[in-house]
Scaffold this motif. Structure first.
Motif, PDB file in Angstrom:
ATOM      1  N   ALA A   5      39.100  31.226  25.925  1.00 48.59           N
ATOM      2  CA  ALA A   5      37.739  31.666  26.965  1.00 48.59           C
ATOM      3  C   ALA A   5      37.998  30.846  28.366  1.00 48.59           C
ATOM      4  CB  ALA A   5      36.573  30.972  26.094  1.00 48.59           C
ATOM      5  N   LYS A   6      37.659  31.530  29.156  1.00 54.57           N
ATOM      6  CA  LYS A   6      37.626  31.142  30.704  1.00 54.57           C
ATOM      7  C   LYS A   6      37.019  29.938  31.023  1.00 54.57           C
ATOM      8  CE  LYS A   6      38.470  35.934  32.322  1.00 54.57           C
ATOM      9  NZ  LYS A   6      38.143  36.980  33.047  1.00 54.57           N
ATOM     10  N   GLN A   7      35.798  29.590  30.167  1.00 53.32           N
ATOM     11  CA  GLN A   7      35.165  28.339  30.790  1.00 53.32           C
ATOM     12  C   GLN A   7      35.709  27.138  30.566  1.00 53.32           C
ATOM     13  OE1 GLN A   7      34.017  30.918  28.650  1.00 53.32           O
ATOM     14  NE2 GLN A   7      32.938  29.826  26.940  1.00 53.32           N
ATOM     15  N   TYR A   8      36.929  27.160  29.839  1.00 54.99           N
ATOM     16  CA  TYR A   8      37.620  25.878  29.426  1.00 54.99           C
ATOM     17  C   TYR A   8      39.022  25.695  30.577  1.00 54.99           C
ATOM     18  CZ  TYR A   8      35.098  26.295  25.077  1.00 54.99           C
ATOM     19  OH  TYR A   8      34.248  26.169  24.038  1.00 54.99           O
ATOM     20  N   ARG A   9      39.331  26.585  31.333  1.00 58.09           N
ATOM     21  CA  ARG A   9      40.426  26.400  31.958  1.00 58.09           C
ATOM     22  C   ARG A   9      40.254  25.350  33.193  1.00 58.09           C
ATOM     23  NH1 ARG A   9      41.950  32.698  33.506  1.00 58.09           N
ATOM     24  NH2 ARG A   9      42.205  33.527  31.367  1.00 58.09           N
ATOM     25  N   LYS A  10      39.129  25.256  33.707  1.00 58.33           N
ATOM     26  CA  LYS A  10      39.007  24.178  34.891  1.00 58.33           C
ATOM     27  C   LYS A  10      38.957  22.854  34.227  1.00 58.33           C
ATOM     28  CE  LYS A  10      36.561  23.213  39.360  1.00 58.33           C
ATOM     29  NZ  LYS A  10      35.499  23.607  40.024  1.00 58.33           N
ATOM     30  N   ILE A  11      37.956  22.771  33.389  1.00 61.60           N
ATOM     31  CA  ILE A  11      37.769  21.266  32.599  1.00 61.60           C
ATOM     32  C   ILE A  11      39.208  21.027  31.915  1.00 61.60           C
ATOM     33  CG2 ILE A  11      36.952  22.289  30.560  1.00 61.60           C
ATOM     34  CD1 ILE A  11      35.734  18.913  32.160  1.00 61.60           C
TER      35      ILE A  11
ATOM     36  N   ARG B 296      33.627  16.065  29.352  1.00 61.21           N
ATOM     37  CA  ARG B 296      33.875  15.058  29.707  1.00 61.21           C
ATOM     38  C   ARG B 296      33.274  13.633  29.107  1.00 61.21           C
ATOM     39  NH1 ARG B 296      32.119  17.931  34.661  1.00 61.21           N
ATOM     40  NH2 ARG B 296      33.980  18.860  35.605  1.00 61.21           N
ATOM     41  N   GLU B 297      32.025  13.512  28.706  1.00 62.55           N
ATOM     42  CA  GLU B 297      31.294  12.658  28.176  1.00 62.55           C
ATOM     43  C   GLU B 297      32.135  12.023  26.618  1.00 62.55           C
ATOM     44  OE1 GLU B 297      26.921  10.827  27.013  1.00 62.55           O
ATOM     45  OE2 GLU B 297      27.227  12.909  27.940  1.00 62.55           O
ATOM     46  N   ASN B 298      32.572  13.083  26.098  1.00 62.67           N
ATOM     47  CA  ASN B 298      32.995  12.750  24.640  1.00 62.67           C
ATOM     48  C   ASN B 298      34.331  12.800  24.531  1.00 62.67           C
ATOM     49  OD1 ASN B 298      30.351  13.098  22.699  1.00 62.67           O
ATOM     50  ND2 ASN B 298      30.003  14.368  24.231  1.00 62.67           N
ATOM     51  N   LEU B 299      35.317  13.261  25.493  1.00 63.35           N
ATOM     52  CA  LEU B 299      36.612  13.309  25.193  1.00 63.35           C
ATOM     53  C   LEU B 299      37.184  12.146  26.202  1.00 63.35           C
ATOM     54  CD1 LEU B 299      36.060  15.967  23.924  1.00 63.35           C
ATOM     55  CD2 LEU B 299      38.427  16.761  24.819  1.00 63.35           C
ATOM     56  N   ALA B 300      38.097  11.641  25.743  1.00 63.24           N
ATOM     57  CA  ALA B 300      39.127  10.670  26.500  1.00 63.24           C
ATOM     58  C   ALA B 300      40.003  11.175  27.239  1.00 63.24           C
ATOM     59  CB  ALA B 300      39.789   9.557  25.795  1.00 63.24           C
ATOM     60  N   LYS B 301      40.384  10.605  28.551  1.00 63.19           N
ATOM     61  CA  LYS B 301      41.153  11.344  29.556  1.00 63.19           C
ATOM     62  C   LYS B 301      42.671  11.617  28.902  1.00 63.19           C
ATOM     63  CE  LYS B 301      38.321  11.924  32.951  1.00 63.19           C
ATOM     64  NZ  LYS B 301      37.734  13.306  33.165  1.00 63.19           N
ATOM     65  N   GLU B 302      43.113  10.886  27.964  1.00 65.79           N
ATOM     66  CA  GLU B 302      44.482  11.260  27.491  1.00 65.79           C
ATOM     67  C   GLU B 302      44.374  12.170  26.140  1.00 65.79           C
ATOM     68  OE1 GLU B 302      42.915   6.993  25.811  1.00 65.79           O
ATOM     69  OE2 GLU B 302      42.729   8.459  27.633  1.00 65.79           O
ATOM     70  N   ALA B 303      43.180  12.741  25.853  1.00 63.76           N
ATOM     71  CA  ALA B 303      43.234  13.697  24.914  1.00 63.76           C
ATOM     72  C   ALA B 303      43.932  14.947  25.429  1.00 63.76           C
ATOM     73  CB  ALA B 303      41.718  14.026  24.441  1.00 63.76           C
ATOM     74  N   ARG B 304      44.422  15.612  23.947  1.00 59.19           N
ATOM     75  CA  ARG B 304      45.067  16.937  24.274  1.00 59.19           C
ATOM     76  C   ARG B 304      44.069  17.790  23.915  1.00 59.19           C
ATOM     77  NH1 ARG B 304      49.084  17.764  20.615  1.00 59.19           N
ATOM     78  NH2 ARG B 304      48.851  15.829  19.459  1.00 59.19           N
ATOM     79  N   LEU B 305      43.503  18.756  24.636  1.00 60.40           N
ATOM     80  CA  LEU B 305      42.408  19.539  24.567  1.00 60.40           C
ATOM     81  C   LEU B 305      43.078  20.923  23.854  1.00 60.40           C
ATOM     82  CD1 LEU B 305      39.284  20.446  24.908  1.00 60.40           C
ATOM     83  CD2 LEU B 305      40.256  21.063  27.428  1.00 60.40           C
TER      84      LEU B 305
ATOM     85  N   GLU C 237      41.930  20.822  32.757  1.00 60.53           N
ATOM     86  CA  GLU C 237      42.746  20.338  33.874  1.00 60.53           C
ATOM     87  C   GLU C 237      42.572  18.697  34.009  1.00 60.53           C
ATOM     88  OE1 GLU C 237      42.358  22.309  37.622  1.00 60.53           O
ATOM     89  OE2 GLU C 237      43.119  24.191  36.893  1.00 60.53           O
ATOM     90  N   GLU C 238      41.374  18.259  33.435  1.00 65.47           N
ATOM     91  CA  GLU C 238      41.244  16.819  33.656  1.00 65.47           C
ATOM     92  C   GLU C 238      41.644  16.057  32.509  1.00 65.47           C
ATOM     93  OE1 GLU C 238      36.854  16.389  34.134  1.00 65.47           O
ATOM     94  OE2 GLU C 238      36.703  18.152  35.416  1.00 65.47           O
ATOM     95  N   PHE C 239      42.397  16.675  31.509  1.00 60.32           N
ATOM     96  CA  PHE C 239      42.909  16.032  30.262  1.00 60.32           C
ATOM     97  C   PHE C 239      44.370  16.159  29.963  1.00 60.32           C
ATOM     98  CE2 PHE C 239      38.632  17.475  29.633  1.00 60.32           C
ATOM     99  CZ  PHE C 239      38.103  16.250  29.123  1.00 60.32           C
TER     100      PHE C 239
END
Length: 310
Positions: free
Chosen positions: A204-210, A190-199, A212-214
């Motif tokens: 890996a499952k740990q990235y699924r929820k976060i 969250r601290e290092n990526l802009a909201k408009e970034a394409r993640l 959704e914020e991009f």
């Protein structure tokens, strides 16, 4: 003639002049009071590089207020070390430095950590993907945690590293993290990526929820041998991160061999710096060394603060 034939690698007075040209392009600046008066007293006949502030009356050299402050090694040897560390793609060991520079091993070890401290960026960085570009996020494991028994079929006993690569700017940021759960990784992302970034990540499952914020979250499925996917919006992959980890691990295992957990963040800064200032981006060895020297200002590292348990 070679690069190492430069006068500032062999003559300490020339080394002071070279470092001053990088840190003081507009003339001497007092590190004690910040005075830029052109009337500072020149005491270089008394001691190499020595000056006296015309305002606060304190003495200083260009090394004061940098990672080189209070170092007893000749400055020209420290500049050699900076060049060797920045020009070696996978690093150079403290034992190799101690042999090349003809200094004690503990001196070379501490000098290498001083230089790694200079590589660290303390400035507030622009978020990755701020133009809506792809940002690769991946994690890896290195070394062993002290006192943690080896886990069966897992990596809980290893140090975890998270790296983010902006494919548009071709820059990397790496972090030593406590673990690879969503709670460990989400705040950093969250601290290092802009909201408009394409993640872009693996499955890996740990990235699924976060994710959704991009703007979007694309995954490649490594378990099914998928490493690159071509879509209308562009390439989906984490190969840049994998390539960075390849160089990082080869350096850590082949050159440094051992790394205490407390020092891992500095080694990551070293590999990040070389990656972000690499030849593919038009930055060759000499310019890379100069950029490293520009980062020594305003930082300090003491021998007691490093704790020599590697």
């Amino acid at each position: 003639m070679s690069v190492l034939s430069k006068p500032y690698f062999h003559d300490e007075a020339a080394a002071f002049a070279h470092l001053e040209s990088i840190l003081w392009p507009n003339g001497p600046v007092c590190p004690h009071c910040g005075s830029i008066s052109g009337k500072h007293y020149d005491l270089r006949k008394t001691r190499l590089g020595l000056r006296k502030c015309s305002d606060c009356r304190k003495q200083f050299t260009v090394k004061v207020g940098t990672v080189f402050e209070s170092a007893h090694i000749p400055l020209n040897k420290m500049l050699q070390a900076v060049y060797l560390l920045t020009s070696s793609k996978k690093g150079i060991s403290a034992h190799q430095l101690h042999r090349v520079l003809e200094v004690q091993y503990k001196t070379a070890w501490f000098l290498a950590h001083r230089i790694r401290e200079a590589f660290r960026s303390g400035a507030l960085a622009i978020p990755f993907g701020s133009e809506g570009g792809p940002v690769e996020v991946d994690e890896t494991f290195i070394g062993r945690k002290a006192g943690v028994p080896k886990a069966r079929g897992g990596a809980a006993h290893k140090n975890a590293v998270l790296s983010l690569i902006d494919r548009d700017t071709k820059q990397v940021r790496s972090f030593h993290v406590d673990g690879v759960t969503t709670g460990d990784l989400a705040p950093i992302i969250r601290e290092n990526l802009a909201k408009e970034a394409r993640l872009q990540t693996d499955e890996a499952k740990q990235y699924r929820k976060i994710g959704e914020e991009f703007a979007s979250h694309d995954r490649v499925n490594h378990s099914e041998d998928e490493y690159v996917r071509y879509e209308a919006a562009g390439i989906v992959t984490t190969n840049c991160a994998e390539g960075y980890f390849s160089v990082f691990k080869r350096g850590m295992k082949g050159v440094y061999q051992h790394c205490g957990e407390k020092h891992l963040h500095r080694y990551l800064a070293e590999f990040d710096f070389r990656y972000n200032n690499r030849s593919a981006l038009g930055c060759e060895d000499q310019e890379r060394a100069q950029r490293a020297l520009a980062g020594i200002k305003g930082k300090r590292l003491t021998y007691q603060g490093t704790d020599r348990s590697r």
